[in-house]
Scaffold this motif. Structure first.
Motif, PDB file in Angstrom:
ATOM      1  N   GLU A 245      -8.625  17.366  -8.126  1.00 14.47           N
ATOM      2  CA  GLU A 245      -7.667  17.417  -7.003  1.00 14.47           C
ATOM      3  C   GLU A 245      -7.914  18.607  -6.119  1.00 14.47           C
ATOM      4  OE1 GLU A 245      -3.942  17.242  -9.091  1.00 14.47           O
ATOM      5  OE2 GLU A 245      -4.003  15.059  -9.072  1.00 14.47           O
TER       6      GLU A 245
ATOM      7  N   SER B 176     -11.814  15.452  -3.597  1.00 16.25           N
ATOM      8  CA  SER B 176     -10.899  15.077  -4.667  1.00 16.25           C
ATOM      9  C   SER B 176     -11.290  13.656  -5.048  1.00 16.25           C
ATOM     10  CB  SER B 176      -9.439  15.156  -4.202  1.00 16.25           C
ATOM     11  OG  SER B 176      -9.208  14.295  -3.116  1.00 16.25           O
TER      12      SER B 176
ATOM     13  N   THR C 132     -10.144  13.770 -13.250  1.00 10.14           N
ATOM     14  CA  THR C 132      -9.387  13.886 -12.010  1.00 10.14           C
ATOM     15  C   THR C 132      -9.708  15.233 -11.393  1.00 10.14           C
ATOM     16  OG1 THR C 132      -7.594  12.525 -12.876  1.00 10.14           O
ATOM     17  CG2 THR C 132      -7.092  13.916 -10.992  1.00 10.14           C
TER      18      THR C 132
END
Length: 149
Positions: free
Chosen positions: A149, A89, A147
């Motif tokens: 995750e 991540s 991003t």
């Protein structure tokens, strides 16, 4: 654009402001290469220092657009017992910028900004070291944050 990617300046600036290292992708007559640098951000200008002479300084003085990237919040994750479930991540930024050499007050102010970013305070600058250091501003042309995750 990927679903987890944005060009929102707040997201881009957050990663850049928190990143310890900026990776520059530069191309010169010897070909492409990548170099890690310390840097600071002032609005859409990334500032960095260099020796007065050398491959990086020459490439940045040429004005040729460079690529850059940075990442924060990097963490390995394992979501099962299969190799394909191993990953990371992270939050990252990548983009392009037009370089230009800074002089006068802009040169000194950029060194100050870098010092404050890494030390957390405004330390005195040694005039001899200031004169022996090239400083470049990279005007961001495009940037996106991702991003994972």
């Amino acid at each position: 654009m990927k679903q987890d990617t944005t060009t929102d300046k707040r997201a881009v600036y957050d990663v850049l402001d928190r990143a310890d290292v900026l990776w520059l992708a530069i191309c010169d007559d010897q070909g492409p290469y990548s170099v890690p640098v310390n840097f600071a951000r002032e609005e859409d200008l990334l500032v960095l220092h260099s020796s007065l002479r050398g491959r990086k300084a020459d490439a940045l003085r040429s004005g040729t657009v460079v690529g850059f990237s940075a990442a924060v919040d990097i963490e390995a994750r394992m979501e099962g017992e299969l190799a394909c479930k191993l990953g990371y991540s992270f939050r990252s930024v990548s983009g392009t910028a037009a370089p230009g050499e800074l002089s006068g007050d802009a040169h000194r102010n950029a060194l100050r900004a870098i010092t404050i970013k890494y030390s957390g305070r405004d330390l005195p600058l040694d005039d001899r070291a200031v004169r022996a250091t090239a400083v470049f501003g990279l005007r961001i042309r495009s940037a996106s944050a991702r991003t994972k995750e």
